[in-house]
Design an enzyme around this catalytic site. Structure first.
Site, PDB file in Angstrom:
ATOM      1  N   TYR A  34     -11.722   8.000 -14.522  1.00 44.15           N
ATOM      2  CA  TYR A  34     -11.856   6.687 -13.872  1.00 44.15           C
ATOM      3  C   TYR A  34     -12.357   5.657 -14.893  1.00 44.15           C
ATOM      4  CZ  TYR A  34     -13.187   3.211 -10.346  1.00 44.15           C
ATOM      5  OH  TYR A  34     -13.304   2.058  -9.606  1.00 44.15           O
ATOM      6  N   LYS A  76     -10.302   2.321 -16.387  1.00 41.59           N
ATOM      7  CA  LYS A  76     -10.756   0.937 -16.211  1.00 41.59           C
ATOM      8  C   LYS A  76     -10.950   0.242 -17.563  1.00 41.59           C
ATOM      9  CE  LYS A  76     -10.690   1.043 -11.749  1.00 41.59           C
ATOM     10  NZ  LYS A  76      -9.645   0.304 -11.029  1.00 41.59           N
ATOM     11  N   ASN A  90      -4.582  -4.267  -7.673  1.00 44.87           N
ATOM     12  CA  ASN A  90      -5.900  -3.822  -7.213  1.00 44.87           C
ATOM     13  C   ASN A  90      -5.939  -2.346  -6.796  1.00 44.87           C
ATOM     14  OD1 ASN A  90      -8.580  -4.182  -5.578  1.00 44.87           O
ATOM     15  ND2 ASN A  90      -7.033  -3.545  -4.070  1.00 44.87           N
ATOM     16  N   THR A 121     -16.834   0.570   0.264  1.00 50.45           N
ATOM     17  CA  THR A 121     -15.462   0.677   0.770  1.00 50.45           C
ATOM     18  C   THR A 121     -15.164   2.166   0.962  1.00 50.45           C
ATOM     19  OG1 THR A 121     -14.392   1.008  -1.369  1.00 50.45           O
ATOM     20  CG2 THR A 121     -14.755  -1.280  -0.709  1.00 50.45           C
ATOM     21  N   ASP A 157       0.860  -1.189   0.000  1.00 45.58           N
ATOM     22  CA  ASP A 157       0.000   0.000   0.000  1.00 45.58           C
ATOM     23  C   ASP A 157       0.893   1.234   0.000  1.00 45.58           C
ATOM     24  OD1 ASP A 157      -3.344   0.019   0.675  1.00 45.58           O
ATOM     25  OD2 ASP A 157      -2.289   1.941   0.607  1.00 45.58           O
TER      26      ASP A 157
END
Ligand code: NAD
Length: 257
Positions: A157, A161, A89, A192, A36
């Site tokens: 975004y 993707k 991810n 999340t 991370d």
């Protein structure tokens, strides 16, 4: 255990889908490298895994930086001797990412750098390591927005993707005969921290909920289960797929009342 003897690396492992996947992969016997942006965030996932009796190590890296990605892969091989699975991810969603007509160039660059270039770099440095291990599984997080347009736009975004989806297909084909599989995990909306601000607004929340056939958002654990399947040998003939885990959003025209 479904990932016994596998060494796995998960980026964005400090939160949300990445964290749930780190915990699940470790429970299934994998050694997990938790990557991370911040060391503390990665450390806290590692602590949870170790407290539960699993094996994991933390590594701080910015996936948009080539040197960081090269170092995280080297760390995995040095720590555990090989790399079998990489789950690219880590991703960001920016509140100022909006319509194509009013999204600033700097916002575009930032989102593309993390979400698309970050996945490119993760694959670029992981693939030689997977080849050294005799093959492996690559899971790249795209999104259902890679295959659908939205009138609540987030242009950078969505483009990032779509790029992940196309790039992953090409990797899947190029390396298939070298025993590497690559698949795109395409989540629907998941509760999340990524979407917390957006979903805290009841109007924006309901604007989205109405399009989701089961009438609820996903839980991070539901994405972790899909990633586990793609990581494990159970998915040995699944390659180059657009693995949609979206509650049926992309199948829906009119949803139940
Ligand atoms: P999250 O915000 O909970 O977690 C993302 C993690 O990535 C964080 O820990 C963050 O620190 C880390 N990260 C961000 N930038 C980074 C960088 N440059 N280098 C390294 N780490 C970095 O988000 P999430 O919802 O778990 O999202 C995970 C992935 O799933 C993302 O790629 C996201 O785009 C995708 N996704 C999420 C949803 C959703 O609804 N939550 C839907 C579809 C796809």
């Amino acid at each position: 255990m479904r990932l016994a003897n596998k060494v796995t690396l998960i980026t964005g492992g400090g939160s949300g889908i990445g964290k749930a996947s780190c915990l699940l992969f470790a429970r299934e016997g994998a050694k997990v490298v938790v990557v991370d942006l911040k060391q503390e965030t990665a450390d806290s996932t590692v602590q949870e895994i170790r407290d539960a009796g699993g094996e994991a190590s933390a590594f701080a890296a910015d996936v948009s930086k080539g040197a960081d990605c090269e170092a995280m892969i080297a760390f995995a091989e040095k720590t555990y001797g090989k790399l079998n699975v990489v789950f690219n991810n880590a991703g960001v969603f920016h509140p100022e990412d909006d319509s194509v007509t009013n999204t600033a160039e700097a916002i575009w660059d930032m989102v593309i750098d993390v979400n698309l270039k970050g996945v490119f770099l993760g694959c670029k440095y992981a693939i030689p390591a997977l080849l050294r291990a005799g093959g492996g599984s690559i899971i790249n997080t795209a999104s259902f927005v890679a295959v659908m347009g939205a009138a609540a736009p987030q242009i950078a975004y969505t483009a990032s993707k779509g790029g992940v989806l196309a790039m992953t297909r090409e990797i899947a084909v190029e390396f298939a005969r070298k025993n590497i599989r690559a698949n795109s995990l395409c989540p629907g909306p998941v509760e999340t921290p990524l979407l917390a601000e957006l979903l805290s607004d009841p109007a924006r929340r309901n604007r989205r909920l109405v399009h989701i056939p089961p009438g609820r958002f996903a839980r991070p654990e539901e994405m972790a289960n899909a990633a586990l399947f793609l990581a494990s040998d159970e998915s040995s003939y699944v390659n180059g797929s657009t693995f949609l885990v979206d509650g049926g959003i992309t199948a829906a025209y009119i949803t139940p009342e």
